[in-house]
Motif scaffolding. Structure first.
Motif, PDB file in Angstrom:
ATOM      1  N   GLY A  74       0.805  -1.222   0.000  1.00  0.00           N
ATOM      2  CA  GLY A  74       0.000   0.000   0.000  1.00  0.00           C
ATOM      3  C   GLY A  74       0.832   1.263   0.000  1.00  0.00           C
ATOM      4  O   GLY A  74       0.282   2.359   0.116  1.00  0.00           O
ATOM      5  N   LEU A  75       2.160   1.161  -0.112  1.00  0.00           N
ATOM      6  CA  LEU A  75       3.030   2.334  -0.019  1.00  0.00           C
ATOM      7  C   LEU A  75       3.827   2.516  -1.300  1.00  0.00           C
ATOM      8  O   LEU A  75       4.194   1.553  -1.948  1.00  0.00           O
ATOM      9  N   ASN A  76       4.128   3.749  -1.608  1.00  0.00           N
ATOM     10  CA  ASN A  76       4.942   4.014  -2.805  1.00  0.00           C
ATOM     11  C   ASN A  76       6.422   4.046  -2.420  1.00  0.00           C
ATOM     12  O   ASN A  76       7.087   5.062  -2.544  1.00  0.00           O
ATOM     13  N   LEU A  77       6.907   2.905  -1.918  1.00  0.00           N
ATOM     14  CA  LEU A  77       8.302   2.824  -1.487  1.00  0.00           C
ATOM     15  C   LEU A  77       9.008   1.692  -2.220  1.00  0.00           C
ATOM     16  O   LEU A  77       8.436   0.642  -2.453  1.00  0.00           O
ATOM     17  N   HIS A  78      10.274   1.930  -2.556  1.00  0.00           N
ATOM     18  CA  HIS A  78      11.112   0.885  -3.147  1.00  0.00           C
ATOM     19  C   HIS A  78      11.981   0.313  -2.046  1.00  0.00           C
ATOM     20  O   HIS A  78      12.563   1.053  -1.263  1.00  0.00           O
ATOM     21  N   MET A 106      14.956   2.479  -0.723  1.00  0.00           N
ATOM     22  CA  MET A 106      15.687   3.177  -1.774  1.00  0.00           C
ATOM     23  C   MET A 106      15.010   4.511  -2.078  1.00  0.00           C
ATOM     24  O   MET A 106      13.862   4.541  -2.532  1.00  0.00           O
ATOM     25  N   LEU A 107      15.715   5.594  -1.795  1.00  0.00           N
ATOM     26  CA  LEU A 107      15.187   6.938  -2.026  1.00  0.00           C
ATOM     27  C   LEU A 107      15.528   7.420  -3.435  1.00  0.00           C
ATOM     28  O   LEU A 107      16.378   6.850  -4.107  1.00  0.00           O
ATOM     29  N   MET A 108      14.870   8.497  -3.850  1.00  0.00           N
ATOM     30  CA  MET A 108      15.187   9.232  -5.086  1.00  0.00           C
ATOM     31  C   MET A 108      14.937   8.444  -6.366  1.00  0.00           C
ATOM     32  O   MET A 108      15.628   8.621  -7.371  1.00  0.00           O
ATOM     33  N   GLY A 109      13.991   7.503  -6.310  1.00  0.00           N
ATOM     34  CA  GLY A 109      13.609   6.786  -7.518  1.00  0.00           C
ATOM     35  C   GLY A 109      14.417   5.526  -7.761  1.00  0.00           C
ATOM     36  O   GLY A 109      15.263   5.143  -6.956  1.00  0.00           O
ATOM     37  N   ASP A 110      14.161   4.908  -8.913  1.00  0.00           N
ATOM     38  CA  ASP A 110      14.813   3.629  -9.226  1.00  0.00           C
ATOM     39  C   ASP A 110      15.696   3.734 -10.469  1.00  0.00           C
ATOM     40  O   ASP A 110      16.046   2.730 -11.077  1.00  0.00           O
ATOM     41  N   THR A 111      16.065   4.988 -10.849  1.00  0.00           N
ATOM     42  CA  THR A 111      16.884   5.186 -12.045  1.00  0.00           C
ATOM     43  C   THR A 111      18.152   5.939 -11.681  1.00  0.00           C
ATOM     44  O   THR A 111      18.097   7.029 -11.117  1.00  0.00           O
ATOM     45  N   CYS A 112      19.301   5.365 -12.009  1.00  0.00           N
ATOM     46  CA  CYS A 112      20.611   5.879 -11.619  1.00  0.00           C
ATOM     47  C   CYS A 112      21.270   6.629 -12.778  1.00  0.00           C
ATOM     48  O   CYS A 112      21.035   6.302 -13.941  1.00  0.00           O
ATOM     49  N   SER A 154      20.169   4.993  -1.887  1.00  0.00           N
ATOM     50  CA  SER A 154      19.638   5.655  -3.076  1.00  0.00           C
ATOM     51  C   SER A 154      20.478   5.294  -4.287  1.00  0.00           C
ATOM     52  O   SER A 154      21.588   4.773  -4.167  1.00  0.00           O
ATOM     53  N   VAL A 155      19.921   5.624  -5.441  1.00  0.00           N
ATOM     54  CA  VAL A 155      20.683   5.591  -6.686  1.00  0.00           C
ATOM     55  C   VAL A 155      21.618   6.802  -6.683  1.00  0.00           C
ATOM     56  O   VAL A 155      21.495   7.685  -5.839  1.00  0.00           O
ATOM     57  N   ASP A 156      22.571   6.855  -7.621  1.00  0.00           N
ATOM     58  CA  ASP A 156      23.371   8.073  -7.814  1.00  0.00           C
ATOM     59  C   ASP A 156      22.538   9.075  -8.596  1.00  0.00           C
ATOM     60  O   ASP A 156      21.898   8.715  -9.591  1.00  0.00           O
ATOM     61  N   ILE A 184      19.042   4.655  12.416  1.00  0.00           N
ATOM     62  CA  ILE A 184      19.079   4.927  10.971  1.00  0.00           C
ATOM     63  C   ILE A 184      20.495   4.807  10.429  1.00  0.00           C
ATOM     64  O   ILE A 184      21.436   5.393  10.957  1.00  0.00           O
ATOM     65  N   GLU A 185      20.611   4.024   9.354  1.00  0.00           N
ATOM     66  CA  GLU A 185      21.863   3.931   8.602  1.00  0.00           C
ATOM     67  C   GLU A 185      21.612   4.540   7.231  1.00  0.00           C
ATOM     68  O   GLU A 185      20.587   4.261   6.605  1.00  0.00           O
ATOM     69  N   CYS A 186      22.505   5.397   6.768  1.00  0.00           N
ATOM     70  CA  CYS A 186      22.418   5.915   5.403  1.00  0.00           C
ATOM     71  C   CYS A 186      23.539   5.312   4.577  1.00  0.00           C
ATOM     72  O   CYS A 186      24.716   5.476   4.911  1.00  0.00           O
ATOM     73  N   LEU A 187      23.163   4.608   3.524  1.00  0.00           N
ATOM     74  CA  LEU A 187      24.128   4.031   2.580  1.00  0.00           C
ATOM     75  C   LEU A 187      24.130   4.953   1.365  1.00  0.00           C
ATOM     76  O   LEU A 187      23.233   4.901   0.530  1.00  0.00           O
ATOM     77  N   THR A 188      25.121   5.850   1.306  1.00  0.00           N
ATOM     78  CA  THR A 188      25.060   6.962   0.358  1.00  0.00           C
ATOM     79  C   THR A 188      25.923   6.761  -0.884  1.00  0.00           C
ATOM     80  O   THR A 188      26.863   5.970  -0.876  1.00  0.00           O
ATOM     81  N   PRO A 189      25.621   7.536  -1.931  1.00  0.00           N
ATOM     82  CA  PRO A 189      26.543   7.619  -3.075  1.00  0.00           C
ATOM     83  C   PRO A 189      27.800   8.389  -2.650  1.00  0.00           C
ATOM     84  O   PRO A 189      27.926   8.803  -1.496  1.00  0.00           O
TER      85      PRO A 189
END
Length: 347
Positions: A74-78, A106-112, A154-156, A184-189
């Motif tokens: 029910g959520l718009n989350l990847h 996964m934030l900021m969409g699914d396209t890198c 997130s993607v780059d 919270i862990e952030c796995l960043t570009p």
């Protein structure tokens, strides 16, 4: 169907890498039979390696797993967990020894904007714009999920001035406001080496700053997008630690891409010298036929060896195993570490 399945097994079908069924166990997954395996583990030219038995695993399903799965619909989350068909999904979502339910959003969409040769995420020069409501929607969804520990990745997004750092930081602060107890862990570009972007996230209120170097120094150009490199990644990890020394810093390496033992050892030494606290090592798996081939299937015994090496070097924890991924049971390791520290501090 049988013919198609046979083609898939032989690797004749275009874009197919390992299928989910490849990870679901048959008799061969029993550890007692691992020693009997006589298949080839190192690739010869033109050859494609068969999946060894220790990479076939049961996917445990429990109440917590089903609850998170149903909420997701029910959520718009990847989640990276689902999109990458991670074989540890039941363990992480279901919670383990400490009942720590962990998921990777996964934030900021699914396209890198990059095209690394090990990764099957979609790429484009100009992905769709960021969703300004994503930070608050993510916080709301995670609060409803009742997670103990969340990994935001997130993607780059090289098309955005700050690489999306502000978007990351806002998601962390809104989430901490909503659920102060969550870790919270952030796995960043790498943000193209922009240390101001790294600082923005490091000071956002997160608990663990993660950025993956992915492979040994010598294979960086072969494996990653040309815009990434080992020194740039090291500078990201060093700077996060510099601006907030209490942060745990973490990275991950894939094995089986053709690296030597000496190269792994040198890489681990550089990471430890840079102040990296936590390390995960896992087996590289070829996602599709367009991607890099697996050069070697590393045995569970060898992964156990690297875990000991990492721990002896002084990493706070080293998670090393064929099925380990960068966020593998992250919450469980983190809480275990916190408990150890508290016991050590107690009079």
């Amino acid at each position: 169907k049988p013919q198609e399945q046979a083609q898939r097994r032989r690797g004749d079908l275009g874009d197919d890498g390992p299928d989910l069924q490849d990870f679901i166990s048959g008799d061969l997954s029993e550890k007692s039979k691992w020693a009997e395996y006589r298949g080839t583990l190192r690739r010869e030219k033109g050859e494609r390696l068969r999946l060894p038995p220790w990479l076939k695993t049961e996917i445990p399903i429990g109440k917590n797993y089903n609850r998170l799965k149903n909420t997701l619909r029910g959520l718009n989350l990847h989640t990276v967990c689902e999109e990458a068909r991670c074989p540890n999904i039941g363990e992480c979502w279901g919670g383990g020894e400490y009942s720590t339910a962990t998921a990777t959003i996964m934030l900021m969409g699914d396209t890198c904007t990059r095209g690394c040769r090990f990764c099957s995420v979609k790429t484009a020069r100009q992905p769709p714009p960021l969703d300004p409501d994503e930070p608050s929607n993510t916080a709301e969804a995670i609060a409803a999920w009742g997670l103990d520990y969340v990994v935001l990745t997130s993607v780059d997004r090289d098309d955005i001035a700050d690489g999306g750092a502000e978007h990351f930081a806002k998601t962390v602060s809104v989430l901490k406001e909503r659920s102060p107890q969550i870790l919270i862990e952030c796995l960043t570009p790498d943000f193209r080496g922009d240390l101001a972007a790294v600082e923005k996230i490091a000071l956002s209120g997160l608990d663990v700053y993660a950025h993956n170097v992915e492979t040994v120094r010598e294979l960086q150009r072969h494996v990653r997008d040309p815009r990434a490199n080992f020194d740039q990644s090291l500078s990201v990890l060093k700077h996060a630690k510099k601006v907030k020394p209490t942060l745990l810093c973490k990275t991950s390496i894939m094995l089986g891409l053709g690296e030597s033992d000496q190269q792994i050892l040198n890489t681990l030494t550089e990471l430890r010298d840079a102040g990296v606290d936590c390390l995960t090592l896992g087996q590289y798996m070829q996602p599709t036929k367009r991607h890099l081939k697996v050069e070697e299937y590393v045995t569970p015994e060898k992964f156990a060896y690297w875990e000991k090496v990492g721990n002896d070097m002084g990493f706070i924890y080293t998670a090393s195993g064929p099925l380990v991924r960068s966020s593998y049971k992250a919450g469980e390791f983190f809480l275990k570490n916190l408990l150890k520290e508290k016991k050590a501090e107690a009079p």
